[in-house]
Design an enzyme around this catalytic site. Structure first.
Site, PDB file in Angstrom:
ATOM      1  N   LEU A  36      23.764  -2.471 -77.699  1.00 35.32           N
ATOM      2  CA  LEU A  36      23.709  -1.380 -76.721  1.00 35.32           C
ATOM      3  C   LEU A  36      22.383  -1.326 -75.963  1.00 35.32           C
ATOM      4  O   LEU A  36      21.323  -1.600 -76.519  1.00 35.32           O
ATOM      5  CB  LEU A  36      23.960  -0.047 -77.427  1.00 35.32           C
ATOM      6  CG  LEU A  36      25.284   0.030 -78.194  1.00 35.32           C
ATOM      7  CD1 LEU A  36      25.395   1.372 -78.923  1.00 35.32           C
ATOM      8  CD2 LEU A  36      26.472  -0.162 -77.261  1.00 35.32           C
ATOM      9  N   GLY A  39      22.459   1.368 -70.254  1.00 37.02           N
ATOM     10  CA  GLY A  39      23.712   1.525 -69.508  1.00 37.02           C
ATOM     11  C   GLY A  39      24.786   2.140 -70.394  1.00 37.02           C
ATOM     12  O   GLY A  39      25.435   3.130 -70.030  1.00 37.02           O
ATOM     13  N   HIS A  40      24.947   1.550 -71.594  1.00 33.50           N
ATOM     14  CA  HIS A  40      25.911   2.117 -72.548  1.00 33.50           C
ATOM     15  C   HIS A  40      25.542   3.556 -72.896  1.00 33.50           C
ATOM     16  O   HIS A  40      26.404   4.429 -73.010  1.00 33.50           O
ATOM     17  CB  HIS A  40      25.911   1.325 -73.859  1.00 33.50           C
ATOM     18  CG  HIS A  40      26.306  -0.117 -73.732  1.00 33.50           C
ATOM     19  ND1 HIS A  40      25.447  -1.147 -73.994  1.00 33.50           N
ATOM     20  CD2 HIS A  40      27.488  -0.702 -73.406  1.00 33.50           C
ATOM     21  CE1 HIS A  40      26.060  -2.304 -73.846  1.00 33.50           C
ATOM     22  NE2 HIS A  40      27.312  -2.072 -73.481  1.00 33.50           N
ATOM     23  N   GLN A  70      39.569 -10.983 -74.750  1.00 36.11           N
ATOM     24  CA  GLN A  70      39.094 -10.969 -73.369  1.00 36.11           C
ATOM     25  C   GLN A  70      38.129 -12.110 -73.069  1.00 36.11           C
ATOM     26  O   GLN A  70      37.577 -12.186 -71.977  1.00 36.11           O
ATOM     27  CB  GLN A  70      38.463  -9.615 -73.026  1.00 36.11           C
ATOM     28  CG  GLN A  70      37.140  -9.328 -73.701  1.00 36.11           C
ATOM     29  CD  GLN A  70      36.697  -7.891 -73.502  1.00 36.11           C
ATOM     30  OE1 GLN A  70      37.297  -6.942 -74.019  1.00 36.11           O
ATOM     31  NE2 GLN A  70      35.640  -7.699 -72.735  1.00 36.11           N
ATOM     32  N   GLU A 158      30.321   1.409 -63.835  1.00 31.97           N
ATOM     33  CA  GLU A 158      30.645   0.771 -62.547  1.00 31.97           C
ATOM     34  C   GLU A 158      30.106  -0.654 -62.481  1.00 31.97           C
ATOM     35  O   GLU A 158      30.471  -1.412 -61.590  1.00 31.97           O
ATOM     36  CB  GLU A 158      30.053   1.601 -61.406  1.00 31.97           C
ATOM     37  CG  GLU A 158      30.731   2.943 -61.242  1.00 31.97           C
ATOM     38  CD  GLU A 158      30.201   3.740 -60.068  1.00 31.97           C
ATOM     39  OE1 GLU A 158      29.164   3.337 -59.474  1.00 31.97           O
ATOM     40  OE2 GLU A 158      30.802   4.783 -59.745  1.00 31.97           O
ATOM     41  N   ASP A 160      30.971  -3.007 -64.280  1.00 31.94           N
ATOM     42  CA  ASP A 160      32.198  -3.809 -64.345  1.00 31.94           C
ATOM     43  C   ASP A 160      33.222  -3.152 -63.417  1.00 31.94           C
ATOM     44  O   ASP A 160      34.186  -2.529 -63.879  1.00 31.94           O
ATOM     45  CB  ASP A 160      32.681  -3.872 -65.792  1.00 31.94           C
ATOM     46  CG  ASP A 160      31.632  -4.482 -66.709  1.00 31.94           C
ATOM     47  OD1 ASP A 160      31.574  -5.713 -66.794  1.00 31.94           O
ATOM     48  OD2 ASP A 160      30.832  -3.718 -67.307  1.00 31.94           O
ATOM     49  N   SER A 196      24.270  -6.627 -71.862  1.00 29.34           N
ATOM     50  CA  SER A 196      23.982  -7.246 -73.156  1.00 29.34           C
ATOM     51  C   SER A 196      23.673  -8.724 -72.972  1.00 29.34           C
ATOM     52  O   SER A 196      22.888  -9.306 -73.729  1.00 29.34           O
ATOM     53  CB  SER A 196      25.187  -7.080 -74.093  1.00 29.34           C
ATOM     54  OG  SER A 196      25.558  -5.715 -74.182  1.00 29.34           O
TER      55      SER A 196
HETATM   56  P1  AMP Z   1      30.348  -3.883 -72.674  1.00 36.01           P
HETATM   57  O1  AMP Z   1      29.695  -3.603 -73.985  1.00 36.01           O
HETATM   58  O2  AMP Z   1      29.615  -4.903 -71.849  1.00 36.01           O
HETATM   59  O3  AMP Z   1      31.823  -4.156 -72.794  1.00 36.01           O
HETATM   60  O4  AMP Z   1      30.231  -2.548 -71.830  1.00 36.01           O
HETATM   61  C1  AMP Z   1      30.736  -1.336 -72.331  1.00 36.01           C
HETATM   62  C2  AMP Z   1      30.724  -0.306 -71.228  1.00 36.01           C
HETATM   63  O5  AMP Z   1      29.398  -0.122 -70.756  1.00 36.01           O
HETATM   64  C3  AMP Z   1      31.552  -0.744 -70.015  1.00 36.01           C
HETATM   65  O6  AMP Z   1      32.241   0.382 -69.508  1.00 36.01           O
HETATM   66  C4  AMP Z   1      30.504  -1.224 -69.051  1.00 36.01           C
HETATM   67  O7  AMP Z   1      30.886  -1.138 -67.706  1.00 36.01           O
HETATM   68  C5  AMP Z   1      29.383  -0.259 -69.354  1.00 36.01           C
HETATM   69  N1  AMP Z   1      28.108  -0.821 -68.889  1.00 36.01           N
HETATM   70  C6  AMP Z   1      27.605  -2.038 -69.166  1.00 36.01           C
HETATM   71  N2  AMP Z   1      26.448  -2.235 -68.518  1.00 36.01           N
HETATM   72  C7  AMP Z   1      26.194  -1.117 -67.812  1.00 36.01           C
HETATM   73  C8  AMP Z   1      25.161  -0.691 -66.929  1.00 36.01           C
HETATM   74  N3  AMP Z   1      24.120  -1.481 -66.638  1.00 36.01           N
HETATM   75  N4  AMP Z   1      25.244   0.531 -66.375  1.00 36.01           N
HETATM   76  C9  AMP Z   1      26.307   1.342 -66.652  1.00 36.01           C
HETATM   77  N5  AMP Z   1      27.314   1.017 -67.479  1.00 36.01           N
HETATM   78  C10 AMP Z   1      27.271  -0.203 -68.050  1.00 36.01           C
END
Ligand code: AMP
Length: 289
Positions: A36, A39-40, A70, A158, A160, A196
């Site tokens: 994490l 962003g998370h 995925q 956003e 993704d 990440s």
């Molecule tokens: P992930 O762990 O990469 O699957 O991301 C989990 C959630 O965190 C997803 O909804 C991503 O879009 C969001 N996320 C990842 N990076 C960011 C970021 N830099 N800013 C905002 N949300 C993020």
């Protein structure tokens, strides 16, 4: 803040969430793959607020699951970064009550699993074309996490952008009755979108990575100054990231919801990029001003 409770077993998680929902508790969910960053955590802080929004304490949930379905066969599933202990401390600080982290993908996808969610149109183009099966894996696991967690609201980044549109469509098309909320991209001080996968970058690559967000910013300025040609705007971005030694996977200007390519760049048009910096694939996007 205290550490959240960790639940490993999806069935136990589902019982917990169903009991809470039956008791009238408002539930907010943040699905992640862990490792994490801020962003998370921005999603989790918002989940806390939204869970508590009805004037009584709700339940703020996060899931940490590196979802194998995925990832493509040549992608980074095996080396995806993990740090459950650190993640739990961060979840606690962001106000998460419960964390689901299945220790075995088999607990999520039993042997006889055979049902897939395919969001047909929005999954086309962009990452959908470059990563065949990716959004089918994402939509399926999020549908399962929705079924296990029974949330009223779920928060996604956003960063993704295409994923967010896929999941919004899925929740509407399948009458899930879940509010799918998109949250702004959180960036490092120099503008690089937090990810990440940034952990894969060497110090030298990390220095060059700033070219991505700079190129998107420059495209925004050109559009604000009157440039309406998506081909010209995309070419400028391509040239800037290639000059920084990156290989372009795609640069596209698309309608923000349908993600179909646009013929004219207008305010709100989404500019989406994916690049390879060394072996690391990075994505970013902005709306034109
Ligand atoms: P992930 O762990 O990469 O699957 O991301 C989990 C959630 O965190 C997803 O909804 C991503 O879009 C969001 N996320 C990842 N990076 C960011 C970021 N830099 N800013 C905002 N949300 C993020």
């Amino acid at each position: 803040m205290s550490r959240p409770e960790l639940i490993r077993d999806p069935a136990a998680w589902q019982r917990r969430c169903t009991d809470a929902r039956d008791a009238g508790t408002r539930i907010a969910l943040v699905p992640t793959m862990g490792y994490l960053h801020d962003g998370h955590l921005s999603l989790m802080r918002e989940a806390r607020v939204r869970a508590d929004a009805r004037g009584r304490p709700g339940l703020s949930l996060a899931t940490i699951f590196v979802n194998p379905t995925q990832f493509g066969p040549t992608e980074d599933l095996a080396r995806y970064p993990r740090d459950l202990d650190g993640d739990l401390a961060k979840c606690g600080a962001a106000g998460v009550d419960l964390v689901l982290a299945p220790d075995d993908p088999g607990a999520v996808y039993p042997k006889d699993f055979q049902t897939w969610v395919d969001v047909a149109e929005v999954s086309k183009g962009l990452c959908g074309d470059r990563r065949p099966g990716h959004f089918r894996g994402v939509a399926t696991v999020v549908a399962k996490l929705f079924g296990l967690s029974r949330p009223h609201v779920a928060l996604f980044g956003e960063k993704d952008w295409q994923q967010l549109q896929v999941l919004r469509r899925m929740a509407i098309d399948l009458d899930m009755g879940i509010d799918v909320v998109g949250m702004p991209i959180v960036r490092e001080a120099d503008g690089l979108a937090m990810s990440s996968r940034n952990a894969y970058l060497s110090a030298e690559e990390r220095g060059r990575a700033v070219a991505i967000s700079r190129a998107l910013g420059e495209a925004g300025r050109r559009a604000a100054a009157g440039e309406r040609d998506p081909v010209a705007l995309a070419a400028g971005i391509r040239a800037a990231v290639e000059a920084a030694g990156m290989r372009v996977d795609y640069v596209e200007l698309a309608h923000p919801e349908t993600l179909r390519p646009v013929e004219r760049a207008v305010p709100g048009t989404r500019v989406l990029v994916a690049v390879f910096l060394g072996k690391t694939r990075l994505i970013d996007n902005v709306a034109l001003p």
